[in-house]
Scaffold this active site. Structure first.
Site, short mmCIF file in Angstrom:
data_model
loop_
_atom_site.label_atom_id
_atom_site.label_comp_id
_atom_site.label_asym_id
_atom_site.label_seq_id
_atom_site.Cartn_x
_atom_site.Cartn_y
_atom_site.Cartn_z
N THR A 125 0.90 -1.14 0.00
CA THR A 125 0.00 0.00 0.00
C THR A 125 0.93 1.19 0.00
O THR A 125 2.14 1.03 0.05
CB THR A 125 -0.85 -0.11 1.30
OG1 THR A 125 -1.69 -1.25 1.20
CG2 THR A 125 -1.68 1.11 1.61
N THR B 151 -4.19 2.18 -2.14
CA THR B 151 -3.56 0.89 -2.41
C THR B 151 -4.13 0.18 -3.62
O THR B 151 -5.26 0.45 -4.04
CB THR B 151 -3.75 -0.02 -1.16
OG1 THR B 151 -2.99 -1.21 -1.31
CG2 THR B 151 -5.19 -0.41 -0.96
N SER C 95 -10.38 -3.01 5.61
CA SER C 95 -8.99 -2.57 5.41
C SER C 95 -8.34 -2.34 6.77
O SER C 95 -9.02 -2.26 7.80
CB SER C 95 -9.01 -1.27 4.62
OG SER C 95 -7.75 -0.65 4.63
N1 GLY Z 1 -5.08 -3.88 1.26
C1 GLY Z 1 -4.55 -3.50 2.50
C2 GLY Z 1 -5.53 -2.82 3.37
O1 GLY Z 1 -6.51 -2.33 2.86
O2 GLY Z 1 -5.37 -2.75 4.57
#
Ligand code: GLY
Length: 563
Positions: free
Chosen positions: A372, A390, A443
């Protein structure tokens, strides 16, 4: 005795590498006006130029978001999603949720094969992509809080895409690492390979398809991405690659302006991201539990302080798995989870010595990937912006939309595709985060702003999947409890416990060997890891001197630019 040339050479090498190491650890800059800290110098420069032209921090943040999509293609994006915390100089705050959404046709068992096993279509290829939110999110932020026109803030990204930029060592090494994953996708090969070989460090990467996409966005705003030619190119890619996103999914996508979560910690205010991210909720929950203890008197990285912090981490990650998901689909007891009373229930149960086995806390699960990117921005008026966005994995689904020049995310993997089944990180997921049409996957992103007496102290956030929360936490504790200067606070090695697996992982040199032994005696399963525990891009305000410090984490190799 005269040294032989060979020894002189070795001595030279030693001091050379010492110098490089020292420079790496001292890349903070300070300024009095504005600051951008991002993963890439060109993107940080874009943000500063926007502010020098009279734009505010939000204008700069939007410009940086588009620029990173060009110069940091492994995680910067227009094909992914994320979160933004805005705190304006007048004290008003907002949390912008532009997380990707599951396509309408995504049902809970869509990634299971006939034997009920999770297939790799959840991580690679078109099916792993959620409906992207970044373009709608950045434009909404600009409309609501910016001062400049979209055509001007997106222009630097268009120029970078058209004219190209030099492939640096970092991008080259990531391309090498992912070469075998990227090769099966012809549109991706078109972008990063020349005569069947990956571009070299120092080669210029021009992205004419991406420039054309950005120009369509520049001309018609969100419609330039979610409708018309770009939408057609995305849906063509879906048809070729067996993906789920339709033109209706794209046309319907809307970001959401939410009320930020507000917590307090020893007299400081924490402004952070509410669900659909678990990041802010877990951060406040952990800090509320830790607040019941005097960390400073327990000492820094002593077995007792590590024990208390790890127990608090475990509680929050267990709650994450049990309760957290998209608030449009599941009722999350947010007020209770961030209340001081709730933290007391946990803190009272922490054994003064022994680790609580994870299975005795609760039993649900999470899954996530550590790729990310975060950036922090402040302008000369004091408007502050924290953005984490991300593609999920590096290069997301690994699919570039042919003709449109950008990577699609693989965010479907942030759902729990089969509750109770562990993923490659040893994590499993709960029902609150199961796949449903139109739902946002949970997330851990945690863009955060910390205030003291109404004035900003820190703007921060991290990359690092489930380690985002504990990375952000430890920098805050290092500054507020351990009163470290900001550079040491960021560079200090970190540890992480996410409840399941029941494992306390730590970076090299985090603990001395006595502490590790003592933690093991207390029942912790300890493991030193090579991978990093979060990588942050931070702005720190020194209220005594008035200096603003931009501090990139050496773990990411980002760049702070001030003016
Ligand atoms: N894809 C990592 C998050 O959203 O935490």
């Amino acid at each position: 005795m005269k040294r032989k040339p060979k020894y002189r050479f070795l001595l030279f090498l030693f001091f050379f590498f010492l110098l490089i190491h020292t420079l790496e650890l001292h890349s903070q800059v300070r300024s009095k006006h504005g600051m951008v800290v991002s993963a890439n110098r060109l993107a940080s420069d874009v943000g500063i130029e926007i502010m020098k032209k009279g734009g505010n921090a939000i204008d700069a943040a939007v410009a940086v978001g588009f620029a990173l999509a060009v110069v940091f293609p492994e995680a910067g994006n227009i094909g992914g999603g994320g979160y933004m915390i805005v705190r304006k100089a007048d004290g008003t705050c907002a949390a912008l949720d532009f997380r990707e959404k599951a396509p309408r046709s995504a049902l809970s068992d869509i990634f299971l094969d006939s034997a009920g096993n999770v297939t790799d279509r959840i991580t690679r290829g078109c099916m792993s992509a959620g409906v992207p939110g970044t373009v709608a999110g950045l434009i909404q932020a600009l409309d609501d809080y910016g001062t400049m026109k979209l055509k001007d803030v997106i222009e630097p990204a268009i120029i970078l895409a058209k004219n190209g930029f030099e492939i640096d060592e970092r991008l080259r090494s990531k391309l090498i690492e992912y070469e075998n994953d990227l090769r099966p996708f012809p549109s991706t090969v078109k972008l990063f390979f020349k005569n069947d070989s990956l571009y070299q460090e120092g080669d210029t990467l021009k992205q004419s398809d991406l420039a054309a996409t950005l120009i369509r966005i520049q001309s018609t705003g969100i419609d330039g991405f979610y409708k018309g030619e770009t939408a057609r190119l995305i849906t063509d890619e879906m048809r070729r690659g067996g993906g789920l996103i339709t033109e209706d999914d794209l046309a319907e996508y809307k970001p959401i302006i939410r009320k930020p979560l507000i917590g307090t910690y020893r007299g400081y205010d924490i402004i952070t991201m509410p669900p659909s991210s678990s990041g802010g909720l877990c951060l406040i929950e952990i800090m509320n539990i830790i607040e019941k203890f005097n960390l400073d008197s327990l000492g820094y990285h002593t077995s007792q302080s590590v024990h208390i912090i790890s127990e608090a981490m475990k509680c929050a990650y267990a709650d994450r798995a049990e309760y957290m998901g998209d608030p449009d689909y599941v009722a999350i007891p947010v007020d209770r989870l961030i209340s001081k009373e709730y933290a007391s229930l946990y803190s009272a149960k922490i054994d003064p010595y022994y680790s609580t086995p994870s299975e005795s806390i609760k039993a649900r699960v999470v899954r996530e990937h550590p790729n990310t990117t975060h950036y922090s921005v402040v302008d000369s008026s004091g408007n502050c912006v924290a953005v984490t966005y991300t593609l999920n994995d590096l290069f997301g689904s690994q699919v570039v939309v042919d003709g449109a020049g950008f990577f699609l995310n693989n965010e479907m993997d942030d759902f729990s595709s089969k509750p109770g089944v562990a993923n490659s990180y040893g994590l499993t997921g709960g029902y609150a985060n199961s796949i449903e049409p139109g739902k946002r996957p949970l997330s851990s992103m945690a863009p955060t702003i910390i205030l003291k007496d109404g004035k900003p102290i820190l703007i921060l956030g991290a990359r690092g999947g489930s380690r985002i929360i504990t990375g952000v936490l430890q920098v805050i504790l290092n500054v507020l409890d351990y009163r470290m200067d900001i550079e040491n606070a960021v560079n200090a090695p970190r540890f992480h416990h996410q409840w399941i697996p029941d494992e306390l992982i730590y970076e090299k040199d985090c603990f001395n060997s006595d502490v590790v032994l003592n933690l093991q005696e207390r029942g912790y399963h300890t493991k030193e890891v090579i991978s990093k525990i979060g990588a942050l891009e931070i702005i720190y305000f020194d209220s005594d001197s008035g200096w603003i410090y931009g501090v990139p984490d050496f773990r990411e190799g980002g760049v702070a630019v001030g003016y």
